[in-house]
Scaffold this motif. Structure first.
Motif, PDB file in Angstrom:
ATOM      1  N   UNK A   1       0.814  -1.208   0.000  1.00 61.51           N
ATOM      2  CA  UNK A   1       0.000   0.000   0.000  1.00 61.51           C
ATOM      3  C   UNK A   1       0.854   1.268   0.000  1.00 61.51           C
ATOM      4  N   UNK A   2       1.941   1.265   0.797  1.00 64.09           N
ATOM      5  CA  UNK A   2       2.702   2.484   1.002  1.00 64.09           C
ATOM      6  C   UNK A   2       3.893   2.619   0.048  1.00 64.09           C
ATOM      7  N   UNK A   3       4.473   1.509  -0.330  1.00 64.61           N
ATOM      8  CA  UNK A   3       5.632   1.539  -1.244  1.00 64.61           C
ATOM      9  C   UNK A   3       5.414   0.504  -2.353  1.00 64.61           C
ATOM     10  N   UNK A   4       4.470   0.761  -3.209  1.00 69.53           N
ATOM     11  CA  UNK A   4       4.065  -0.252  -4.203  1.00 69.53           C
ATOM     12  C   UNK A   4       5.182  -0.634  -5.179  1.00 69.53           C
ATOM     13  N   UNK A   5       6.196   0.205  -5.340  1.00 70.51           N
ATOM     14  CA  UNK A   5       7.241  -0.116  -6.316  1.00 70.51           C
ATOM     15  C   UNK A   5       8.397  -0.896  -5.689  1.00 70.51           C
ATOM     16  N   UNK A   6       8.294  -1.183  -4.443  1.00 72.46           N
ATOM     17  CA  UNK A   6       9.294  -2.041  -3.785  1.00 72.46           C
ATOM     18  C   UNK A   6       8.919  -3.503  -4.031  1.00 72.46           C
TER      19      UNK A   6
END
Length: 450
Positions: free
Chosen positions: A88-93
């Motif tokens: 949710x908070x760092x979708x590209x990780x």
């Protein structure tokens, strides 16, 4: 925020593609974290560790992370919940899950909520784990490069759009400038043409002052020649050359004595007759330096040629004679017969016409004679002036002359199309007062400004 702006912001927030990848390992067992650190560091990765999901979230808030490896079974927050928050908070990780064989439901939860890239079973094979990490980071690098290129393309497209809009504006402005310049050039050219014809008329008036002809003789000849040419449907350039030739048809006589100018043609003999026959060639020579009058010069040279070949100076026959010269010869003779310049008496218009018709095919071109006859028989022997006749006291600034303003003595005071201003109106009124004669003033239709 628009989608394109959000994509650009996201791409700019990513670290460079060639930076050292950062891997975060989250597990409540220190020995597992140590094993992962020993495995990943030699492979060239920066390794961060956290012993709980909360600690892992705290690290993510402090610095960017490329890939997270999380154990499934942890106290307080399991791997599925932790990875769901990361998603949710760092979708590209990129997210990887460590789990045991029996955690099928947990794996499904992690896949559905945390959208993990892969899951790795315990115990893992070091080579397999390294291969999964490498492929995951390569995929992330490709996605990151894709976002960067999309953002770059978007910026370039917007810059290109702005350049195109600016270029269109510059093209429109330049087009307006060129149109203005063209209109100014056309107006200047028209003015030059008008001044050119006016100059010819002035010269014609000067010739008449010495020639002893009635005032306006040259303009009568030029007007008749122009109307015959128009009746024969000649092009505009030919018609203008013929009109100017009519104004200047006596130019070659400028060196004649006063006695010779006053002697009818039938009374000339010997040297005087030979000199008279040379005046067309002399007129041509006088005009030869003027490029724009070459056509007129050729007409003047051939004005004494005869259709039957017995003319001067070149003995041309029939259609060898320029059409302008064939027309001019008839127009000149028609008025000269009436003014006593050819025979000892002044002929009436009908008598002059009869002589011209009798000479058709001999001195004159039959087609030109036919056009002349149609004009005369049709009541067009004297073309009515255009516009409206007014008194000098009725003149107002802005009026344009419909025809030349000529004095009683035949001097041209102002040329047709001249636009009157207050100073010129006063001069016209003063001229009338001093001469004691009313001028024939014809102006174009005019609507005064309220």
């Amino acid at each position: 925020m628009s989608a394109s702006a959000a994509a650009q912001e996201a791409a700019m927030a990513l670290p460079p593609v060639d930076a050292v990848p950062t891997v975060l390992c989250v597990d409540d067992e220190p020995n597992i974290l140590s094993s992962l650190r020993r495995l990943l560091r030699p492979a060239g990765y920066k390794v961060l560790v956290a012993e709980s999901g909360a600690a892992g979230l705290a690290i993510l808030e402090q610095q960017p992370v490329d890939l997270v490896i999380s154990d499934m079974r942890m106290p307080e927050m399991d791997g599925a919940r932790f990875l769901a928050l990361v998603c949710q908070r760092w979708p590209r990780t990129i997210r990887l899950l460590l789990t045991g064989y029996a955690d099928i439901q947990s794996i499904l939860d992690a896949i559905n909520c945390g959208e993990i890239y892969r899951y790795i079973t315990k115990p893992w094979d070091d080579n397999d784990l390294l291969l999964v990490v490498r492929h995951a980071l390569e995929r992330r690098a490709l996605e990151q490069e894709k976002l960067r290129l999309e953002a770059l393309t978007q910026r370039q497209n917007e810059q290109l759009k702005a350049l195109n809009q600016g270029l269109e504006a510059r093209v429109e402005e330049r087009t307006r400038q060129l149109k203005t310049m063209h209109e100014a050039a056309v107006a200047a050219n028209d003015k030059l043409k008008q001044n050119f014809v006016t100059t010819i008329k002035v010269i014609s008036s000067m010739l008449e002052m010495r020639g002893g002809n009635l005032s306006g003789h040259a303009r009568q000849v030029a007007d008749l020649a122009r109307r015959v040419a128009g009746h024969l449907k000649l092009d505009g350039k030919e018609v203008q050359d013929i009109f100017i030739a009519g104004l200047l048809h006596d130019l070659g006589k400028i060196g004649f004595s006063d006695d010779m100018l006053a002697t009818p043609l039938t009374m000339l003999h010997g040297d005087a007759l030979g000199l008279f026959r040379k005046h067309p060639a002399r007129a041509e020579q006088l005009l030869m330096p003027l490029q724009d009058l070459r056509g007129t010069a050729a007409i003047l040279r051939a004005q004494l040629e005869r259709f039957d070949g017995n003319g001067f100076p070149d003995g041309l026959v029939g259609l060898q004679i320029p059409i302008g010269a064939r027309i001019l010869a008839l127009a000149v003779d028609y008025y000269n017969l009436q003014q006593g310049a050819m025979v000892q008496r002044h002929l009436r218009p009908d008598e002059a016409k009869s002589l011209i018709l009798d000479a058709s095919g001999k001195r004159y071109d039959p087609n030109v004679v036919q056009a002349f006859r149609q004009l005369v028989d049709g009541g067009a022997g004297e073309e009515a002036p255009g516009g409206v006749e007014v008194l000098s006291g009725e003149l107002v600034p802005g009026m344009a002359l419909a025809r030349d303003l000529v004095s009683r003595e035949g001097l041209m005071l102002l040329a047709a199309d001249h636009v009157l201003d207050p100073r010129m109106i006063q001069q016209v009124q003063d001229f009338e007062a001093k001469s004691g004669n009313r001028l024939a003033i014809w102006v174009k239709p005019f609507k005064s400004t309220p």
